[in-house]
Each structure stands twice: as structure tokens, then as C-alpha cells.
Design a protein around this motif. Structure first.
Motif, short mmCIF file in Angstrom:
data_model
loop_
_atom_site.label_atom_id
_atom_site.label_comp_id
_atom_site.label_asym_id
_atom_site.label_seq_id
_atom_site.Cartn_x
_atom_site.Cartn_y
_atom_site.Cartn_z
N GLN A 111 0.83 -1.21 0.00
CA GLN A 111 0.00 0.00 0.00
C GLN A 111 0.86 1.26 0.00
N LEU A 112 1.87 1.27 0.87
CA LEU A 112 2.75 2.43 0.94
C LEU A 112 3.53 2.59 -0.35
N GLY A 113 3.98 1.49 -0.93
CA GLY A 113 4.72 1.57 -2.19
C GLY A 113 3.88 2.16 -3.31
N ASN A 114 2.61 1.77 -3.38
CA ASN A 114 1.72 2.33 -4.40
C ASN A 114 1.51 3.83 -4.17
N LEU A 115 1.38 4.22 -2.90
CA LEU A 115 1.19 5.64 -2.58
C LEU A 115 2.41 6.46 -2.97
N LEU A 116 3.60 5.98 -2.62
CA LEU A 116 4.81 6.74 -2.90
C LEU A 116 5.02 6.91 -4.40
N LEU A 117 4.78 5.86 -5.15
CA LEU A 117 4.97 5.93 -6.60
C LEU A 117 3.99 6.92 -7.23
N ALA A 118 2.71 6.83 -6.84
CA ALA A 118 1.70 7.73 -7.40
C ALA A 118 1.94 9.17 -6.94
N TRP A 119 2.36 9.34 -5.69
CA TRP A 119 2.66 10.67 -5.15
C TRP A 119 3.78 11.32 -5.94
N LYS A 120 4.85 10.58 -6.19
CA LYS A 120 5.99 11.14 -6.92
C LYS A 120 5.59 11.51 -8.35
N ASP A 121 4.75 10.71 -8.97
CA ASP A 121 4.29 11.03 -10.32
C ASP A 121 3.44 12.31 -10.33
N ALA A 122 2.70 12.53 -9.24
CA ALA A 122 1.80 13.69 -9.20
C ALA A 122 2.50 14.97 -8.77
N PHE A 123 3.43 14.88 -7.81
CA PHE A 123 4.01 16.09 -7.23
C PHE A 123 5.52 16.19 -7.39
N LEU A 169 0.78 9.19 7.35
CA LEU A 169 2.03 9.68 6.77
C LEU A 169 3.10 9.81 7.85
N ALA A 170 2.71 10.29 9.03
CA ALA A 170 3.68 10.46 10.12
C ALA A 170 4.24 9.10 10.56
N ARG A 171 3.38 8.08 10.62
CA ARG A 171 3.84 6.75 11.02
C ARG A 171 4.83 6.16 10.03
N ASN A 172 4.67 6.52 8.77
CA ASN A 172 5.52 5.94 7.74
C ASN A 172 6.64 6.88 7.29
N ARG A 173 6.86 7.93 8.05
CA ARG A 173 7.93 8.86 7.73
C ARG A 173 9.28 8.14 7.71
N ASN A 174 10.07 8.43 6.69
CA ASN A 174 11.42 7.89 6.50
C ASN A 174 11.45 6.44 6.03
N ARG A 175 10.30 5.81 5.87
CA ARG A 175 10.30 4.44 5.35
C ARG A 175 10.68 4.44 3.87
N HIS A 187 7.99 23.74 5.04
CA HIS A 187 6.88 24.47 4.42
C HIS A 187 6.55 25.66 5.30
N SER A 188 6.12 26.74 4.69
CA SER A 188 5.86 27.97 5.43
C SER A 188 4.60 27.88 6.28
N GLU A 189 3.69 26.97 5.95
CA GLU A 189 2.41 26.91 6.67
C GLU A 189 2.40 25.81 7.73
N ARG A 190 2.26 24.57 7.28
CA ARG A 190 2.14 23.46 8.21
C ARG A 190 3.06 22.33 7.76
N ARG A 191 2.91 21.17 8.40
CA ARG A 191 3.73 20.02 8.03
C ARG A 191 3.44 19.59 6.60
N ALA A 192 4.48 19.46 5.83
CA ALA A 192 4.36 19.02 4.44
C ALA A 192 5.19 17.76 4.25
N TRP A 193 4.91 17.08 3.15
CA TRP A 193 5.56 15.81 2.88
C TRP A 193 6.10 15.79 1.46
N ALA A 194 7.17 15.05 1.27
CA ALA A 194 7.75 14.90 -0.06
C ALA A 194 8.24 13.47 -0.22
N VAL A 195 8.21 13.00 -1.45
CA VAL A 195 8.70 11.66 -1.77
C VAL A 195 9.98 11.82 -2.58
#
Length: 240
Positions: A111-123, A169-175, A187-195
Motif C-alpha cells: 500500500q505504501l509503495g503504491n502511494l509513494l509511486l503515485a505521489w511522486k508522479d503527481a508532485f 504519513l507520520a507513522r511511515n515517515r522515513n520508510r 513548508h511555510s504553513e504546516r507540516r508538508a511531505w515529499a517523496v
């Protein structure tokens, strides 16, 4: 030891449990009849079974502990040596086969692998807020990122719970999965995430600490070098 129907270990338990799957080839497996009781037979001849097991290990050691080319199981090296490599050397199947398959095909990891791959393609690699991700999938309900997020355990009645998604996302940070890593991004506003893609190159080795005080020159700035020399010459001297 535990038993169950159609169960499997998840997450960290996947590397701690060696599973045995029975294929009864019958629709009503619970109604089968058996002859003999293997556990009782082992108890009655326990000494012989223990002797046979120790003989295998002793023979493996006498052969200078040959190791097969199989994936390592971090944290269980001693078991892997004595119980795994000795049996493989003897020509038996790898007893950790099911364990390795569990690690490689853990549903949470997939599940996480699918999310990371799709996230990177999108952002790409830019930092993205949770609400930006949810807005993206709301505007693209047929995209890979939408499917990946909707498959996560943060969906309730067909809608993504934003708080639960953030905690996921917080639980899987750095995985790291499939060469991609989820990182917290500035990020200037709140917690942000990047792949980010993870390099397969090993980290550079740290310099070897000099053995003699006179060899400290060039390693640190002068003040640190002087303190290191003083400590090496007089280990009992107090450190500031």
C-alpha cells in the motif's frame, strides 16, 4: 506457536514469524481425520531428535560454516546460521522462504509503495500539504494517486479522514519502499511531505581516528585538536 485459518503476520511481525501453510485440498478441512499424533511421537523420542539436530549443526561447523546465497534476516543472524544455513547446506529447502515472502509481499508495504509511486508522479519531489493531496485526488478520481489513497486505512464511508491520513504519513515517515522514501518537507504553513528517490550508493566512510596524539593535526580545528591531544595524553583530565 499459533494456528489459524487464512491468517498472516503483518508489519514488523512479518520478519519475526516463519509461517507454514497447509493445503488440505478439501472443502471441509475442519472435518478431516488424522492417524497418529506427531507431537507425541517427538516427545517420546525427544533425545534422538535433539541429537540429530545438534549433529547437523556440528557437521555444518566442521565444514567451515558454508552459507548459501539467500537474503539476510537482520536481527536473527544466529538462528539463520545454525538453523537455516545448516539445513540449506544439507540440501533441504530454506526454512525462511515463507518469512522472506511475507516481508516482500506485506500488504502494508505494498500500500505504501503504491502511494509513494503515485505521489511522486503527481508532485515530483516538492513538499506537499495533506490538503493539497486531498484536493488533487478529488479533482482526479480516476488517477493512480486517488486509487492509492483510497486503499489506505484512513478512508471512512468512502471519504478520506484528513487527520488519519496525516497520522498515516507520520507513522511511515522515513520508510523506504521500492527505492522511494517519504520525508517531512519544510513548508511555510504546516507540516508538508515529499517523496524522494533513495540512492543505492553506500554512504561515505568516516575518517579513521588517529591512534597517536601527534597524528591529530589536520583532523579538527585547533581548539578541538588541542582538547583531543590533552585527553589522549591524560585520559583522567576533565573535559569542558
Amino acid at each position: 506457536m499459533g494456528t489459524g485459518n487464512n491468517i498472516r503476520p503483518l508489519r514488523d511481525m512479518a520478519r519475526r514469524v516463519a509461517s507454514i501453510y497447509l493445503l488440505p485440498k478439501t472443502e471441509m478441512a475442519a472435518t478431516r481425520d488424522f492417524t497418529g499424533r506427531p507431537a507425541d511421537r517427538v516427545r517420546e523420542a525427544r533425545g534422538r531428535y535433539v541429537s540429530d539436530a545438534l549433529t547437523i549443526i556440528a557437521a555444518w561447523r566442521a565444514a567451515k560454516c558454508p552459507k548459501a546465497n539467500v537474503p539476510n534476516i537482520a536481527g536473527f543472524e544466529e538462528w539463520s546460521d545454525l538453523c537455516r544455513h545448516s539445513l540449506i547446506w544439507l540440501g533441504e529447502p530454506d526454512p525462511a522462504t515463507s518469512l522472506i515472502e511475507q516481508i516482500m509481499h506485506d500488504p502494508d508495504r505494498e500500500q505504501l509503495g503504491n502511494l509513494l509511486l503515485a505521489w511522486k508522479d503527481a508532485f515530483g519531489q516538492r513538499g506537499t500539504l495533506v490538503r493539497q493531496v486531498l484536493k488533487h485526488i478529488d479533482n482526479d478520481k480516476h488517477g493512480d494517486l486517488h486509487d492509492a489513497v483510497m486503499d489506505l486505512p484512513c478512508v471512512e464511508r468512502g471519504f478520506v479522514n484528513q487527520s488519519k491520513f496525516g497520522r498515516y504519513l507520520a507513522r511511515n515517515r522515513n520508510r523506504i519502499v521500492n527505492g522511494l522514501q517519504l520525508l517531512e518537507a519544510p513548508h511555510s504553513e504546516r507540516r508538508a511531505w515529499a517523496v524522494m528517490a533513495v540512492s543505492s550508493e553506500p554512504a561515505a566512510a568516516l575518517p579513521v581516528m588517529p591512534a597517536a596524539p601527534e597524528d591529530f593535526a589536520g583532523y579538527w580545528p585547533n581548539d578541538l585538536r588541542e582538547r583531543a591531544q590533552a585527553s589522549a595524553l591524560n585520559p583522567s583530565s576533565p573535559q569542558s
